[in-house]
Write an enzyme that holds these catalytic residues in place. Sequence first.
Site, short mmCIF file in Angstrom:
data_model
loop_
_atom_site.label_atom_id
_atom_site.label_comp_id
_atom_site.label_asym_id
_atom_site.label_seq_id
_atom_site.Cartn_x
_atom_site.Cartn_y
_atom_site.Cartn_z
N ASP A 66 45.93 51.43 -2.72
CA ASP A 66 45.76 50.10 -1.69
C ASP A 66 47.39 49.91 -0.58
OD1 ASP A 66 43.14 48.53 -1.93
OD2 ASP A 66 44.94 47.65 -1.05
N ARG A 85 46.88 43.00 -4.77
CA ARG A 85 45.39 43.08 -5.60
C ARG A 85 46.03 44.65 -6.80
NH1 ARG A 85 39.30 42.57 -5.05
NH2 ARG A 85 39.65 40.84 -5.02
N VAL A 100 36.95 52.00 0.65
CA VAL A 100 37.49 50.61 1.64
C VAL A 100 36.47 50.39 2.05
CG1 VAL A 100 39.94 51.72 2.50
CG2 VAL A 100 37.51 52.57 3.77
N CYS A 135 25.89 43.54 -0.02
CA CYS A 135 25.91 45.32 0.75
C CYS A 135 24.03 45.04 1.40
CB CYS A 135 24.87 46.09 -0.43
SG CYS A 135 26.86 46.14 -1.04
N PHE A 137 26.36 35.71 -5.86
CA PHE A 137 24.88 36.01 -6.08
C PHE A 137 23.60 36.43 -6.56
CE2 PHE A 137 24.47 40.99 -5.56
CZ PHE A 137 25.70 40.93 -5.91
C1 UGA Z 1 22.85 46.57 -4.67
C2 UGA Z 1 21.91 48.26 -5.13
O1 UGA Z 1 20.79 47.30 -6.40
C3 UGA Z 1 22.70 49.18 -5.57
O2 UGA Z 1 21.58 49.63 -6.18
C4 UGA Z 1 23.73 49.54 -5.05
O3 UGA Z 1 24.61 50.51 -5.17
C5 UGA Z 1 24.80 48.18 -4.31
O4 UGA Z 1 23.36 47.15 -4.21
C6 UGA Z 1 25.55 48.52 -3.02
O5 UGA Z 1 25.03 48.95 -2.14
O6 UGA Z 1 27.06 48.24 -3.37
P1 UGA Z 1 24.08 44.50 -5.63
O7 UGA Z 1 23.59 44.45 -4.34
O8 UGA Z 1 25.10 44.74 -6.40
O9 UGA Z 1 23.04 46.27 -5.66
O10 UGA Z 1 22.81 43.67 -6.43
P2 UGA Z 1 21.08 43.90 -6.90
O11 UGA Z 1 20.96 43.75 -8.03
O12 UGA Z 1 20.76 44.50 -5.81
O13 UGA Z 1 21.49 42.65 -6.19
C7 UGA Z 1 20.96 41.90 -4.61
C8 UGA Z 1 20.70 40.73 -4.84
O14 UGA Z 1 18.58 40.30 -4.90
C9 UGA Z 1 20.96 39.82 -5.78
O15 UGA Z 1 21.45 38.40 -4.85
C10 UGA Z 1 19.36 39.94 -6.42
O16 UGA Z 1 19.75 38.12 -7.37
C11 UGA Z 1 18.05 39.79 -6.39
N1 UGA Z 1 16.96 39.90 -6.39
C12 UGA Z 1 17.45 41.17 -7.03
C13 UGA Z 1 16.79 39.26 -6.22
O17 UGA Z 1 15.67 38.66 -5.73
N2 UGA Z 1 15.06 40.03 -6.79
C14 UGA Z 1 15.26 40.82 -7.88
O18 UGA Z 1 13.68 41.31 -8.22
C15 UGA Z 1 16.08 41.92 -7.65
#
Ligand code: UGA
Length: 438
Positions: free
Chosen positions: A17, A22, A70, A256, A318
């Site tokens: 990096d 980092r 990145v 994401c 989050f």
């Molecule tokens: C998300 C996707 O789930 C991953 O598959 C993907 O690889 C990732 O984005 C990415 O693109 O890097 P992430 O954002 O780490 O993963 O976490 P999630 O578990 O998806 O949760 C996202 C948000 O949704 C959180 O705020 C969580 O609390 C909320 N959520 C999740 C709900 O409000 N209800 C649910 O039933 C599930």
Amino acid sequence: MAMIAHKCRDVVVEVVDVNAERIAAWQSDRLPIFEPGLDDIVRSARGRNLSFSTDVDAAIRAADIIFIAVNTPTKTYGVGAGRAADLKYIERCARRIAHSLKGDTIIVEKSTVPVHTSELVKTVMEARSGGGNVQVLSNPEFLAEGTAVRDLEEPDRVLIGGERTPEGDAAVETLTSVYAQWVPRERIITTNLWSSELSKLTANAFLAQRISSINAISALCEETGADVDEIALAIGLDSRIGPKFLRSSVGFGGSCFQKDIFNLVYLCEHFDLPEVASYWEQVVHMNDYQKGRFSKRIINALFNTVSGKRIAILGFSFKKDTNDTRESAAIYVCRHLLQEQAHLAIYDPQVSEEEIRAELSASLDGDGEIEVCTDPYDAVRGAHATAVLTEWNEFADLDFASIYEEMLKPAFIFDGRNILDLHKLRAMGFVAHGVGKR
Ligand code: UGA
């Protein structure tokens, strides 16, 4: 990369990096991110076949496979601001690789990118002066924060997109053979480049859409007396719908979902598909509505004013099991309450005070105030209301009888994650609200 080093002892992984701070953190005893199980994996592989360095060019020259990992944030300037992905870091990587490359290499897009980004990488490679054959693959990452180690150890699938040529197929097979050291071959699927790139955006859009769908129903539940958790159970047992990602909440966050949906929307607009664009955009609108509804509910319940009132905020990340606060619903709710001059006492088990203050500093020019607590019981002491904004396991185990004693009366509690037993809380004397529950 740590998981590849952990599972494939014959593969040498060098993470480079340009950010020296980092890299130093990854070399130290205190890793720069909190992710359950990651410390053990990094510590066991580091110094064996996993290393961290700032010598980017040497790593490029030595590599058989180069992963570009990145970030691709939403653009904040110029054409597509607020929607399109900013690809400047991808392009800078591609140019640096083109500059330093010697011989044959496979370049893997690991970053989440709009469809056709591999074209950009290919074009930069084709224009370079050095020799050697370069193949570009797309290998999007589907892990979720908080469960990253498990998701990587037992992925539902690994997706690899490549050009449908003999050289492209050979490159796909090389990368497949790395994952196949621990992932069953039937779970490693291969597609063309565009399908792979677009699958990643589509997966995140579908996941976010499920949350917005159940959250839309939660608003109706609050009006009608139906219970959103009971509905999620009832519909989730239909095997066509399935039970996952149906937890109604204060709103989804993370780096994401929103970014990727905006990216998808921008792509649709670019290809002159306005109906498709507005269909997906609604998923983000519904999420904004849900976050706004939650903070309004707190204000309404507290007799339409939170000015000067102490509100305990439990959870700032989050989601649980991460210290990541990017796009956290907690930020939105806290900002809204601060605008209404609330005094917030914030506790999160992993997010630092510095991080919380940085996220909220712009909202502190009025009469709102924040105090960051290192103990949840300090946060609730003397509070008019308590709001649970992240589903950390420890919150369900708090001693609510003593919390009730410590709070002002009437003691309001708002569960933005539906992890608390509202009936028990009400029996203790709380005025308790959940999401999608009357
Ligand atoms: C998300 C996707 O789930 C991953 O598959 C993907 O690889 C990732 O984005 C990415 O693109 O890097 P992430 O954002 O780490 O993963 O976490 P999630 O578990 O998806 O949760 C996202 C948000 O949704 C959180 O705020 C969580 O609390 C909320 N959520 C999740 C709900 O409000 N209800 C649910 O039933 C599930």
